[in-house]
Design a protein around this motif. Sequence first.
Motif, PDB file in Angstrom:
ATOM      1  N   VAL A  34      16.699  -8.421  15.151  1.00  0.00           N
ATOM      2  CA  VAL A  34      17.064  -7.091  15.644  1.00  0.00           C
ATOM      3  C   VAL A  34      16.836  -6.986  17.148  1.00  0.00           C
ATOM      4  O   VAL A  34      17.710  -6.548  17.899  1.00  0.00           O
ATOM      5  N   ILE A  35      15.655  -7.424  17.592  1.00  0.00           N
ATOM      6  CA  ILE A  35      15.330  -7.357  19.016  1.00  0.00           C
ATOM      7  C   ILE A  35      16.332  -8.175  19.829  1.00  0.00           C
ATOM      8  O   ILE A  35      16.867  -7.718  20.846  1.00  0.00           O
ATOM      9  N   VAL A  38       5.620 -10.112   9.130  1.00  0.00           N
ATOM     10  CA  VAL A  38       6.566  -9.115   9.634  1.00  0.00           C
ATOM     11  C   VAL A  38       5.911  -7.736   9.632  1.00  0.00           C
ATOM     12  O   VAL A  38       5.294  -7.330   8.639  1.00  0.00           O
ATOM     13  N   ASP A  39       6.034  -7.029  10.730  1.00  0.00           N
ATOM     14  CA  ASP A  39       5.595  -5.636  10.814  1.00  0.00           C
ATOM     15  C   ASP A  39       6.742  -4.778  10.284  1.00  0.00           C
ATOM     16  O   ASP A  39       7.679  -4.441  11.003  1.00  0.00           O
ATOM     17  N   ARG A  40       6.673  -4.425   9.010  1.00  0.00           N
ATOM     18  CA  ARG A  40       7.817  -3.781   8.358  1.00  0.00           C
ATOM     19  C   ARG A  40       8.108  -2.399   8.920  1.00  0.00           C
ATOM     20  O   ARG A  40       9.273  -2.000   9.029  1.00  0.00           O
ATOM     21  N   SER A  41       7.086  -1.645   9.283  1.00  0.00           N
ATOM     22  CA  SER A  41       7.336  -0.316   9.846  1.00  0.00           C
ATOM     23  C   SER A  41       8.023  -0.425  11.198  1.00  0.00           C
ATOM     24  O   SER A  41       8.948   0.345  11.509  1.00  0.00           O
ATOM     25  N   ALA A  42       7.609  -1.404  12.013  1.00  0.00           N
ATOM     26  CA  ALA A  42       8.252  -1.602  13.315  1.00  0.00           C
ATOM     27  C   ALA A  42       9.686  -2.085  13.133  1.00  0.00           C
ATOM     28  O   ALA A  42      10.583  -1.709  13.895  1.00  0.00           O
ATOM     29  N   LEU A  43       9.904  -2.903  12.108  1.00  0.00           N
ATOM     30  CA  LEU A  43      11.248  -3.395  11.837  1.00  0.00           C
ATOM     31  C   LEU A  43      12.176  -2.240  11.485  1.00  0.00           C
ATOM     32  O   LEU A  43      13.288  -2.137  12.005  1.00  0.00           O
ATOM     33  N   VAL A  44      11.717  -1.342  10.614  1.00  0.00           N
ATOM     34  CA  VAL A  44      12.532  -0.186  10.223  1.00  0.00           C
ATOM     35  C   VAL A  44      12.825   0.695  11.428  1.00  0.00           C
ATOM     36  O   VAL A  44      13.955   1.162  11.636  1.00  0.00           O
ATOM     37  N   ARG A  71      16.528   2.221  12.910  1.00  0.00           N
ATOM     38  CA  ARG A  71      16.646   3.510  12.234  1.00  0.00           C
ATOM     39  C   ARG A  71      17.905   4.261  12.696  1.00  0.00           C
ATOM     40  O   ARG A  71      18.169   4.388  13.890  1.00  0.00           O
ATOM     41  N   GLY A  72      18.678   4.753  11.735  1.00  0.00           N
ATOM     42  CA  GLY A  72      19.863   5.540  12.041  1.00  0.00           C
ATOM     43  C   GLY A  72      21.131   4.732  12.231  1.00  0.00           C
ATOM     44  O   GLY A  72      22.202   5.307  12.414  1.00  0.00           O
ATOM     45  N   VAL A  93      22.513  -5.159   7.322  1.00  0.00           N
ATOM     46  CA  VAL A  93      22.316  -6.575   7.635  1.00  0.00           C
ATOM     47  C   VAL A  93      20.841  -6.950   7.708  1.00  0.00           C
ATOM     48  O   VAL A  93      20.400  -7.933   7.102  1.00  0.00           O
ATOM     49  N   PHE A  94      20.059  -6.158   8.451  1.00  0.00           N
ATOM     50  CA  PHE A  94      18.673  -6.534   8.706  1.00  0.00           C
ATOM     51  C   PHE A  94      17.673  -5.774   7.836  1.00  0.00           C
ATOM     52  O   PHE A  94      16.665  -6.339   7.423  1.00  0.00           O
ATOM     53  N   GLY A  95      17.948  -4.513   7.564  1.00  0.00           N
ATOM     54  CA  GLY A  95      17.053  -3.765   6.685  1.00  0.00           C
ATOM     55  C   GLY A  95      17.119  -4.243   5.254  1.00  0.00           C
ATOM     56  O   GLY A  95      16.115  -4.250   4.539  1.00  0.00           O
ATOM     57  N   SER A  96      18.310  -4.650   4.829  1.00  0.00           N
ATOM     58  CA  SER A  96      18.495  -5.190   3.475  1.00  0.00           C
ATOM     59  C   SER A  96      18.727  -6.696   3.541  1.00  0.00           C
ATOM     60  O   SER A  96      19.561  -7.246   2.813  1.00  0.00           O
ATOM     61  N   ASN A  97      18.013  -7.348   4.439  1.00  0.00           N
ATOM     62  CA  ASN A  97      18.137  -8.798   4.631  1.00  0.00           C
ATOM     63  C   ASN A  97      17.960  -9.523   3.291  1.00  0.00           C
ATOM     64  O   ASN A  97      16.886  -9.470   2.683  1.00  0.00           O
TER      65      ASN A  97
END
Length: 331
Positions: A137-138, A281-287, A291-292, A299-303
Motif C-alpha cells: 500500500v505504501i 503486520v500492523d493491521r490497524s495501520a494497514l486498514v 480507508r475509503g 486488493v490489499f484489505g482482502s489480500n
Amino acid sequence: TPIAARVHRVGYVMDLRGTGHSRPKLECPEVDALDDEVATALASDDDVREEFVAAVKACHDRLASQGVDVAAYDVEQAAGDVEDLRRALGIPTWNLGSLGTQSRILLEVVRRSPEHVRAVFMDSPEFPQLPDPEQAVIGTHWALQQLTDACASAPRCRRVVPDVTRALSRATARLDAQPATFVSRDGAIARALGRSLKVRVDGGKLLRVVRASLGLTQWIPSLPVTIAAAAEGNITAPAKEILENDPAFCSGYRPGEGCVGPEFSLGVYLTVLCRDEIPFVDRSALVDSFRGDAAYQTVFGSNPYVEACTGWDVPAADAVMGEPVAADIPA
C-alpha cells in the motif's frame, strides 16, 4: 554470471532452497490450475478467493504428506544456507548482492554473521521491518504520486491526464460499477487451455495492473494512458498483456520475479510471507492506509495471501525477524 566479468571477481549464484534447481522445489500445481478462473473472475469474487485458499492448503498438505517441512524454507534457514556455502568454499569474507525480495535473506546474513561480510549491494530491496502487505500500500501510493508529479511536469502527458491519481480513482470506480471485458486468444493462459478466454476487469484488477506496471520499467511510460482509457471503460494493450499472461493472483501481489521464471517458488514465497512477514503486520495501520478506497480494500484489505496463510500452516518466526538490521558494513 555476467556480474563476474563486470567487476573482475569470482561470482557465485545460489539457488535458494526450494527454488531453481534445488530439490524439492516447492511448487504448487494446485494453485496453477486456477489461472483461468482468476483471469475470468472479478477481483472482488469471493468464491475464487476461497478456491485459492483451498488450493494453497491442498499444496501444503501434499508437500507435508511427502515429508516436506515447509516451515524449514524461511528467511532464517535460507540465511544459514548462505553462511554454509561461504564456509564450504573456504571464503573468510565476501561481498553479497541481492535482487528484490532476496534482500530479506541478505540482511539476515548480515544480522547473523556480519564479521564475514565485506560489503553488500541490493537492487530494489525489501526490509524486514516492513512486511509486504504494508509495503504494498505504501509503495503503491508513493509510486503513483511520483508518476502523477512526473506526468504533470510533462506537457504532452499533462494534456492527456492532468492528475494521474485522480484519474485512477475515477477508473476504478467506473470499472467497479461496470466491469470491462476483453477476449484473449494469444495470451499464455489461453494458449495453455487451447481456447480463447474472456477476461473481466473491475477496479481491483486495474489496481493490480497499475501496481505491477509501476515495477516494470517498460510499462511505466504507457501507464497514464492506460489509466485514462480505463476511466472511459477501455482496456489498453499493455494492461491486456499483463492480465492475459498472469498466473493466479500474481501481478500486484507477488514480487516481479514471482510471475514467471525458475527462480520463483510459490511454496517458499508462502513460507516467508506467512512465517516472517504476516505475523508482524500492523493491521490497524494497514486498514487506515486505504480507508475509503474500494479498490485498495479489494486488493490489499482482502489480500488473498493473508487468508491463505491459515492453510499454509507454519508458526510465526521469532520477533527479531521483523526488526531492522544494523551493521557497520558498506552498503
